[in-house]
Design a protein around this motif. Structure first.
Motif, mmCIF file in Angstrom:
data_model
loop_
_atom_site.group_PDB
_atom_site.id
_atom_site.type_symbol
_atom_site.label_atom_id
_atom_site.label_comp_id
_atom_site.label_asym_id
_atom_site.label_seq_id
_atom_site.Cartn_x
_atom_site.Cartn_y
_atom_site.Cartn_z
ATOM 1 N N ASN A 188 54.659 15.130 29.274
ATOM 2 C CA ASN A 188 54.562 14.172 30.390
ATOM 3 C C ASN A 188 53.129 13.781 30.709
ATOM 4 N N HIS A 189 52.243 14.785 30.685
ATOM 5 C CA HIS A 189 50.869 14.507 31.094
ATOM 6 C C HIS A 189 50.197 13.450 30.206
ATOM 7 N N VAL A 190 50.276 13.631 28.903
ATOM 8 C CA VAL A 190 49.610 12.665 28.021
ATOM 9 C C VAL A 190 50.330 11.315 28.036
ATOM 10 N N LEU B 123 46.769 11.215 23.024
ATOM 11 C CA LEU B 123 46.595 12.426 22.215
ATOM 12 C C LEU B 123 45.677 13.463 22.869
ATOM 13 N N HIS B 124 45.027 13.107 23.976
ATOM 14 C CA HIS B 124 43.869 13.893 24.418
ATOM 15 C C HIS B 124 44.140 15.369 24.706
ATOM 16 N N ASP B 125 45.335 15.728 25.155
ATOM 17 C CA ASP B 125 45.623 17.133 25.481
ATOM 18 C C ASP B 125 46.728 17.732 24.609
ATOM 19 N N CYS B 126 47.146 17.044 23.563
ATOM 20 C CA CYS B 126 48.258 17.557 22.735
ATOM 21 C C CYS B 126 47.941 18.921 22.143
ATOM 22 N N ASN C 262 41.614 7.940 33.216
ATOM 23 C CA ASN C 262 43.069 7.781 33.101
ATOM 24 C C ASN C 262 43.815 9.118 33.020
ATOM 25 N N ASP C 263 43.040 10.212 33.070
ATOM 26 C CA ASP C 263 43.628 11.552 33.030
ATOM 27 C C ASP C 263 44.247 11.803 34.400
ATOM 28 N N LEU C 264 45.530 12.080 34.446
ATOM 29 C CA LEU C 264 46.185 12.239 35.739
ATOM 30 C C LEU C 264 46.339 13.714 36.067
HETATM 31 FE FE LIG Z 1 44.371 15.611 30.533
#
Ligand SMILES: [Fe+2]
Ligand SMILES: [Fe+2]
Length: 270
Positions: A104-106, A128-131, A218-220
């Motif tokens: 959900n986060h990404v 892809l940033h936190d996968c 854009n990181d929520l």
């Molecule tokens: Fe993040």
């Protein structure tokens, strides 16, 4: 919410003023009053939150039977689930469905990036940033960049690698504040280590500074559990920018193929 009738009537100018209002006006005023009070309550709750110190967080280490840095596929508070095997030639979408899920986060970050008109490289980086957190957590910017580097544009890799650094440094002009979430998970008195400080110094003057910065923007940090997100809106961007190996991720002998295999088979004992 409990309604303090006296306070509400007083806010409208007393009973005499209220008696002159028709029922629609009264209903509107009540709604407005409740909204305002809800905002006040939320602000008060936030103000009251007490964040832990670095020492308090360290004291929790010996209360756990796993390290906080273990990826989510490897550790958690619940019993492990049996994982569905990966298809023979797995794609990025297969990994999203079977190993990164619910992601959900990404997905929410990439959705926001798309709505705010970011470049396709940034939308992909947000997606892809936190996968890599499924695999490992410390230095996840560097690990994540390495996982995706053979397959994506250089700017997206740069953005993934360095979002980890920039999230510690607010940038009001770009619209990024230090997240409360970090006071919670790192401690209120946390100071980033020397390699992060040095990386920040390098990035400040880098021509691509805004690439990782826009990932942080854009990181929520407040997840909306009701938001419906899916990978479908990103199919075209993945098609244009993700070089999917025909043998499948993990079977392609790229410098990060072993990382994909580890994600595919996290129950391997060696
Ligand atoms: Fe993040
Ligand atoms: Fe991150």
């Amino acid at each position: 919410m409990e309604i303090d009738r006296r306070a509400f009537i007083a806010s409208l100018g007393g009973t005499a003023a209220v008696s002159l209002m028709d029922s629609e006006a009264k209903a509107d005023s009540l709604e407005h009053w409740m909204e305002e009070n809800l905002d006040k309550q939320v602000a008060a709750n936030q103000a009251q939150e007490k964040f832990p110190t670095v020492a308090e967080i360290e004291a929790q280490i010996e209360t756990r039977n796993y390290r906080r840095g273990a990826g989510t596929l490897f550790a958690g508070n619940n019993k492990m689930k049996k994982l569905e095997p990966m298809p023979k030639n797995p794609t990025l979408q297969d990994f999203f469905r079977l190993r990164f899920a619910p992601a959900n986060h990404v997905l929410q970050s990439a959705t926001r990036a798309m709505k705010t008109g970011m470049s396709e490289e940034i939308i992909l980086a947000c997606l892809l940033h936190d996968c890599v957190l499924s695999l490992i957590k410390p230095d996840h910017g560097w690990w994540g960049a390495q996982l995706f580097e053979p397959y994506i544009p250089e700017k997206s890799t740069f953005a993934i690698r360095y979002h980890q650094t920039l999230r510690f440094y607010p940038d009001a002009d770009a619209g990024y504040e230090y997240p409360d979430q970090y006071f919670r998970i790192f401690g209120e008195d946390y100071k980033p280590p020397a390699h992060i400080e040095a990386t920040y110094k390098m990035l400040k003057n880098h021509k691509w500074y805004m690439e990782p910065r826009l990932v942080t923007v854009n990181d929520l940090y407040a997840f909306d559990p009701a938001a419906k997100v899916s990978i479908d809106p990103f199919e075209d961007i993945i098609g244009r920018h993700f070089k999917s190996p025909k043998e499948g991720l993990g079977n392609d002998n790229s410098p990060s193929a072993h990382m994909w295999r580890t994600l595919a088979n996290p129950d391997q004992p060696l």
